[in-house]
Write a protein that holds these residues in place. Sequence first.
Motif, PDB file in Angstrom:
ATOM      1  N   VAL A  69      -3.890  14.348 -21.530  1.00 39.17           N
ATOM      2  CA  VAL A  69      -2.620  14.970 -20.950  1.00 39.17           C
ATOM      3  C   VAL A  69      -2.113  15.747 -21.918  1.00 39.17           C
ATOM      4  O   VAL A  69      -1.402  15.414 -22.820  1.00 39.17           O
ATOM      5  CB  VAL A  69      -1.842  13.667 -20.481  1.00 39.17           C
ATOM      6  CG1 VAL A  69      -0.613  14.240 -19.824  1.00 39.17           C
ATOM      7  CG2 VAL A  69      -2.379  12.789 -19.521  1.00 39.17           C
ATOM      8  N   ALA A  70      -2.164  17.178 -21.452  1.00 40.43           N
ATOM      9  CA  ALA A  70      -1.516  18.279 -22.393  1.00 40.43           C
ATOM     10  C   ALA A  70      -0.063  18.456 -21.928  1.00 40.43           C
ATOM     11  O   ALA A  70       0.456  17.964 -20.729  1.00 40.43           O
ATOM     12  CB  ALA A  70      -2.292  19.414 -22.294  1.00 40.43           C
ATOM     13  N   SER A  71       0.680  19.148 -22.755  1.00 40.60           N
ATOM     14  CA  SER A  71       2.148  19.692 -22.393  1.00 40.60           C
ATOM     15  C   SER A  71       2.837  18.328 -22.079  1.00 40.60           C
ATOM     16  O   SER A  71       3.908  18.217 -21.319  1.00 40.60           O
ATOM     17  CB  SER A  71       2.014  20.663 -21.196  1.00 40.60           C
ATOM     18  OG  SER A  71       1.495  21.673 -21.484  1.00 40.60           O
ATOM     19  N   ALA A  72       2.616  17.408 -22.765  1.00 38.21           N
ATOM     20  CA  ALA A  72       3.249  16.099 -22.410  1.00 38.21           C
ATOM     21  C   ALA A  72       3.687  15.364 -23.985  1.00 38.21           C
ATOM     22  O   ALA A  72       3.005  15.900 -24.959  1.00 38.21           O
ATOM     23  CB  ALA A  72       2.326  14.980 -21.924  1.00 38.21           C
ATOM     24  N   GLU A  73       4.868  14.329 -23.787  1.00 35.46           N
ATOM     25  CA  GLU A  73       5.340  13.960 -25.095  1.00 35.46           C
ATOM     26  C   GLU A  73       5.606  12.398 -24.758  1.00 35.46           C
ATOM     27  O   GLU A  73       6.055  12.233 -23.764  1.00 35.46           O
ATOM     28  CB  GLU A  73       6.561  14.848 -25.596  1.00 35.46           C
ATOM     29  CG  GLU A  73       6.164  15.800 -26.413  1.00 35.46           C
ATOM     30  CD  GLU A  73       7.404  16.833 -26.532  1.00 35.46           C
ATOM     31  OE1 GLU A  73       7.795  17.074 -27.778  1.00 35.46           O
ATOM     32  OE2 GLU A  73       7.893  17.237 -25.572  1.00 35.46           O
ATOM     33  N   VAL A  74       5.650  11.509 -25.866  1.00 33.65           N
ATOM     34  CA  VAL A  74       6.081  10.241 -25.699  1.00 33.65           C
ATOM     35  C   VAL A  74       7.873  10.432 -25.750  1.00 33.65           C
ATOM     36  O   VAL A  74       8.167  10.769 -26.659  1.00 33.65           O
ATOM     37  CB  VAL A  74       5.497   9.406 -26.678  1.00 33.65           C
ATOM     38  CG1 VAL A  74       6.309   8.041 -26.760  1.00 33.65           C
ATOM     39  CG2 VAL A  74       3.905   9.042 -26.557  1.00 33.65           C
ATOM     40  N   LEU A  75       8.393   9.848 -24.909  1.00 34.43           N
ATOM     41  CA  LEU A  75       9.970   9.855 -24.978  1.00 34.43           C
ATOM     42  C   LEU A  75      10.454   8.750 -25.357  1.00 34.43           C
ATOM     43  O   LEU A  75      11.580   8.656 -26.031  1.00 34.43           O
ATOM     44  CB  LEU A  75      10.578  10.228 -23.498  1.00 34.43           C
ATOM     45  CG  LEU A  75       9.948  11.260 -22.489  1.00 34.43           C
ATOM     46  CD1 LEU A  75      10.530  11.313 -21.406  1.00 34.43           C
ATOM     47  CD2 LEU A  75      10.356  12.670 -23.369  1.00 34.43           C
TER      48      LEU A  75
END
Lengths: 86, 428
Positions: free
Chosen positions: B74-80
Motif C-alpha cells: 500500500v503506497a502513499s499511505a502512513e500509519v496515523l
Amino acid sequence: MPPDPIRILIDRTPVLVPPGTTVAAAMLHAGADRFHDSVGGSPRGPVCGMGTCFECVVTIDRRRWVRSCLVECVEGMEVSTHERNP
Amino acid sequence: MNGIPESADTVVVGGGPAGIAAAGAAAETGRSVLLVDRRPNLGGNIWYRAVGEGPAADALSDLRRLERGNLRVVASAEVLDVPRSGTALIGRGTDATEVAYGALVLATGARERFLPFPGWTLPNVTGAGGLQLLAKAGAPLKGRRVVVAGTGPLLLAAGAYLRGRGADVRLIAEQTSRRRVWTLALGLIRDRQRLRQALDLRRQLRGIPYLTDCWPLRAEGEGRVQRVTLRHGRKEWSEECDLLACGYHLVPNTELAELLGCRMESGFVTVDEFQATSVPRVFAAGEPVGIGGMELARIEGEIAGRAATEQRERARGLFGERRRLARFRPALDRAFRLSPQLRGLPSPETIICRCEDVSAGALREYGSGREARLQTRCGMGRCQGRVCGPSTEFLWGWSLRGTRPPIVPATVSQLTLRPDSPPTMRQS
C-alpha cells in the motif's frame, strides 16, 4: 521515444513535466520556489524531500496541506500556492 | 475503497531496504503481508527512483521477491495511530483503515538532522540528501550553483549525484575535523565494499573542494538564498549560490515506536537479537535501531521479517553477517560528531521551530522543552517536532518527545467514528 509529458497547472499556469515527476519537483521546474508562507509570513520551500519537514505543503486539487514531495504529477492536476497553509 | 486490507499476519511500515527485506522474508512463509510506505514507489530514500529510471540496481532482487506470495503493497499511505493493541490505523488520501496485525515490523528509516542558522528558512536552502531526492524527483539542476554543507557521508554522495545531474557544485563544507575523516577512512581499509564506494565518490568529485572544519554561518538573499557565508578555521568568506544543500547527518524516525511504547535508549529503539522491541509482536530494523547504512538495514530487516513469522532458526543464520556490518556503526558516530561550536550559530532572530515560527530569542528563557512547548508551541506544528526536536536537543539538551496520535497530520474524516470501529482519539 520519451514518454508523453504530463501537463499540470501551477497557480493556473500550465507546466509540462516527464511522468514520475513529483509536484515539488514540477514547482521547482517552473521556477516556483515559494511553496507557501509560514505563520509569520515568510516564504518557504521544500527542505527534506522525504515528507518529514512539511515545508513543501501546497494545495492540490483543492486539498490543502499536501506535501508536494510525496505526490506524483497527474494529467490535469491543479496546484495552488496562494492559499496560506496553516 | 482505499486498497487497505483490514488485517494482515505481518504489517511492515516503511518501504526502504529494511522494510522491503522484512516483507520479502515474511512473505516466504505464505502468510499475508502488508507493506506500507508514504511514497508512491518503494525504495525509501537510499533506493529512491529517479524520474525516467527503473528501480535502483541494488534493490532489484529484493523487490522481485515481493512479487511472490501473499503480499500487498500500500503506497502513499502512513500509519496515523495504534488505536488498540494489535491494530494500526493506516491513512491514505483522506481515508483510513484500522488494520489488525499479527506482527508489526518498524522499518521507518531516518531523516536528516537540520541545524538552525541565520537564513536557513529561505527557499532553496534544503537538506543535502533532501536536494538529492528533489533532483531525483525531477527538479532541474543544470548550471545551478550549489554549496553542499553539513556533516556525514551523505554530503559526498549528494555532491556527486548533483554534479552528475549538471549542477555546478562549488564546494562541500564538512563540519567535522580532518583528523576524524582520516580515522574513518583508515578504518575502511579492510572494508572492501565501502572502500570502493568511497574511492568512486572521490573520483566523481574531482576538482570540488572538500573542506573539513567548515560550515555555513548564514544564508542571505531576496526571497530565496543567493549567497552563503562560510567559516573555515579562522577564515570567513561568502559564496554566491542558487542552492544551499545542508544536512547534519541522520536522526532515526522513531515516532511510531515511541507511540507504541517501545523501550528506547539514546534516541534509538532497543531490540533483542531477533530485532524484537520491548513490545510484544513489534520488531524494528534499520536506522531506528542505530544509524548503520543500507546493507545493515537490509540484514536487520531480513532477520526481523523471519523472526516475525516464526522462522527464528533461519533468522539466526544471519547474525554473523549483521555483526560484521554493525562494526562500522560506532566509527560512523565518532567521525561525524557535531562540533559544539555549531550551538553558537543561531542569532536571537533565527527561527528554530519552522512550523510555528518560534525564534531562538523567544525560546531562550525556557528551561526545558516541555515548558517551551507549552508557552510557545515550539514543536507543535505540522511536522510535530521532527525538525526542531533534534535541533533543540543538540542546542539546549531539550527533549520535545511525547508523541501523541495522530503521528502525522490527519483529516477529520480519517479519525471519525465508523460504525464498526471504536473512536481512535484517545485520552492521553
